[in-house]
Design an enzyme around this catalytic site. Structure first.
Site, PDB file in Angstrom:
ATOM      1  N   GLY A  65       0.834  -1.190   0.000  1.00  0.00           N
ATOM      2  CA  GLY A  65       0.000   0.000   0.000  1.00  0.00           C
ATOM      3  C   GLY A  65       0.871   1.243   0.000  1.00  0.00           C
ATOM      4  N   GLY A 118      -0.215  -4.990   0.621  1.00  0.00           N
ATOM      5  CA  GLY A 118      -1.327  -4.658  -0.264  1.00  0.00           C
ATOM      6  C   GLY A 118      -1.303  -5.393  -1.596  1.00  0.00           C
ATOM      7  N   GLU A 141       4.486  -5.922   7.525  1.00  0.00           N
ATOM      8  CA  GLU A 141       3.996  -4.726   8.235  1.00  0.00           C
ATOM      9  C   GLU A 141       4.514  -4.549   9.659  1.00  0.00           C
ATOM     10  OE1 GLU A 141       2.043  -6.841   6.525  1.00  0.00           O
ATOM     11  OE2 GLU A 141       0.885  -5.713   5.059  1.00  0.00           O
TER      12      GLU A 141
HETATM   13  C1  QUE Z   1       6.324  -2.873   5.231  1.00  0.00           C
HETATM   14  C2  QUE Z   1       5.329  -2.453   4.384  1.00  0.00           C
HETATM   15  C3  QUE Z   1       5.640  -1.872   3.151  1.00  0.00           C
HETATM   16  C4  QUE Z   1       6.999  -1.727   2.804  1.00  0.00           C
HETATM   17  C5  QUE Z   1       7.996  -2.152   3.669  1.00  0.00           C
HETATM   18  C6  QUE Z   1       7.651  -2.708   4.876  1.00  0.00           C
HETATM   19  C7  QUE Z   1       4.637  -1.400   2.224  1.00  0.00           C
HETATM   20  C8  QUE Z   1       5.088  -0.779   1.015  1.00  0.00           C
HETATM   21  C9  QUE Z   1       6.468  -0.671   0.745  1.00  0.00           C
HETATM   22  C10 QUE Z   1       7.029  -0.062  -0.429  1.00  0.00           C
HETATM   23  C11 QUE Z   1       8.208  -0.580  -0.963  1.00  0.00           C
HETATM   24  C12 QUE Z   1       8.804   0.007  -2.068  1.00  0.00           C
HETATM   25  C13 QUE Z   1       8.241   1.121  -2.641  1.00  0.00           C
HETATM   26  C14 QUE Z   1       7.081   1.649  -2.098  1.00  0.00           C
HETATM   27  C15 QUE Z   1       6.490   1.060  -1.002  1.00  0.00           C
HETATM   28  O1  QUE Z   1       7.371  -1.164   1.630  1.00  0.00           O
HETATM   29  O2  QUE Z   1       3.407  -1.540   2.485  1.00  0.00           O
HETATM   30  O3  QUE Z   1       6.549   2.745  -2.653  1.00  0.00           O
HETATM   31  O4  QUE Z   1       8.823   1.710  -3.736  1.00  0.00           O
HETATM   32  O5  QUE Z   1       4.168  -0.305   0.151  1.00  0.00           O
HETATM   33  O6  QUE Z   1       8.621  -3.136   5.734  1.00  0.00           O
HETATM   34  O7  QUE Z   1       4.035  -2.594   4.732  1.00  0.00           O
END
Ligand code: QUE
Length: 359
Positions: A65, A118, A141
């Site tokens: 997400g 997500g 998470e």
């Molecule tokens: C836990 C998470 C998420 C995470 C890392 C966590 C998460 C998420 C992202 C993420 C990773 C790379 C991206 C970005 C988001 O990392 O929900 O935009 O480029 O979206 O430890 O819940």
């Protein structure tokens, strides 16, 4: 405005392509607001027999997400007449997951590359989950002060034994073979065959039978064996250590194992938000025996209470903003968190409760 998602109707197939490759196709509120009404339209379009969702860019299906945007919005003024992003985002993300869960037509996710948080919400609720050998999946998470949402309270307890508890608390990554073993994937297909698979769905004889059966037939003709699941080697230890109802007992059981795997697992848990660990374990135990429809409102309560807790901002800072991987959790240890405080995160939201009809 560009929505970071392509929506196309190609003959019998409604095609969703998550197209935000620089963010590993992380799901923004704009993307959710584009996809949900299109799914609704395809559900009642007679010519559309199935929906297919995939990620652009070759690296990820969906990295989760847009938690970074939610965290950064927390201090900001609320838009005129609108809801705070943390309220709107989770309400609408869960509504989209719910729609996918109950979709009338085949919903086929091509899960190739990274799928986290997500990303599982956009795929595991569908009727068909095609995974490739490049899949790496996780529910990470607890590393950012959140909890395994998007239906995690429903699907994780349905994984074999205590494997869902293990994946949820540690954020451990699974492979394609693991995904087939736990039931995330319904078909394993080599990633080089995905274009041919899409062509086969476009050219299928949809008059040959019910759409779900036609879909299963096409996907089965591309399916290969994913091989042995690495996670399975640890299943007995996982079941021994992760059956407890208190995180402290899980840590004690890991300490008693005396293996390299158990020590590494203990070290991983020690890095996670203590509040997240306690709330997550209680979520999984409480939701284990509930239908999906009763899990979603509980997860919405948790999304609101945990995003308001300082560990969420700190987790986003440490993992996604500063990337120092050194979060300073508060409270810093499990022993400082009382059971009544854990229960407090599950409190009902009055007029802000989640209902299937919202938004
Ligand atoms: C836990 C998470 C998420 C995470 C890392 C966590 C998460 C998420 C992202 C993420 C990773 C790379 C991206 C970005 C988001 O990392 O929900 O935009 O480029 O979206 O430890 O819940």
């Amino acid at each position: 405005m560009r929505q970071d998602v392509q929506l196309e109707t190609r003959g019998p197939i409604g095609l969703v392509t998550l197209d935000r490759p620089k963010a590993l196709n992380a799901l923004s509120l704009g993307m959710i607001r584009a996809i949900h009404p299109q799914l609704e339209a395809w559900a009642s379009a007679p010519a559309v027999k199935a929906v297919l969702i995939r990620g652009a860019g070759g690296k990820a299906f969906c990295a989760g997400g847009d938690v970074r945007a939610v965290a950064l919005s927390l201090g900001e003024p609320v838009p005129e007449g609108g809801a705070p992003l943390a309220q709107a985002y989770f309400r609408e993300e869960y509504a989209l997951n719910y729609r996918i869960h109950h979709y009338e037509k085949p919903y086929i996710a091509l899960v190739d590359g990274i799928s986290m948080g997500g990303g599982l919400g956009l795929s595991i609720h569908g009727s068909h989950r095609v995974i490739t050998e490049r899949l790496v999946f996780s529910m990470p998470e607890t590393a950012i002060g959140l909890f395994p949402d998007v239906g995690g309270g429903w699907f994780l307890p349905r994984f074999p034994g205590e494997v869902g508890t293990y994946l949820a608390l540690t954020g451990a990554r699974g492979t394609a073979a693991d995904a087939m073993w736990v039931g995330y994937g319904t078909q394993h297909v080599e990633h080089t065959r995905l274009d041919a698979l899409v062509e086969a769905l476009l050219g299928a004889d949809w008059s040959a039978g019910p759409p779900h059966e036609v879909t299963t037939g096409v996907l089965s003709s591309f399916a290969t064996d994913a091989g042995p699941a690495p996670l399975r080697a640890h299943q007995e230890a996982i079941d021994r250590c992760f059956a407890a109802d208190r995180v402290e007992e899980i840590l004690a059981a890991l300490a008693a194992e005396g293996t390299e795997w158990a020590e590494a697992t203990r070290a991983t848990l020690a890095r996670m938000s203590p509040t997240s660990l306690k709330v997550t374990l209680r979520q999984l135990r409480r939701c284990r025996s509930l239908p999906y429809e009763e899990v979603v409102p509980i997860e919405y309560r948790l999304s609101q209470s945990l995003t308001a807790h300082p560990d969420f901002r700190e987790g986003i800072r440490a993992v996604l903003v500063d990337k120092d991987q050194r979060p300073r959790w508060n409270p810093a240890t499990l022993t400082l968190i009382r059971e009544e405080e854990v229960e407090g995160f599950f409190a009902a939201l009055g007029g802000l409760e989640w209902h299937p009809s919202t938004p």
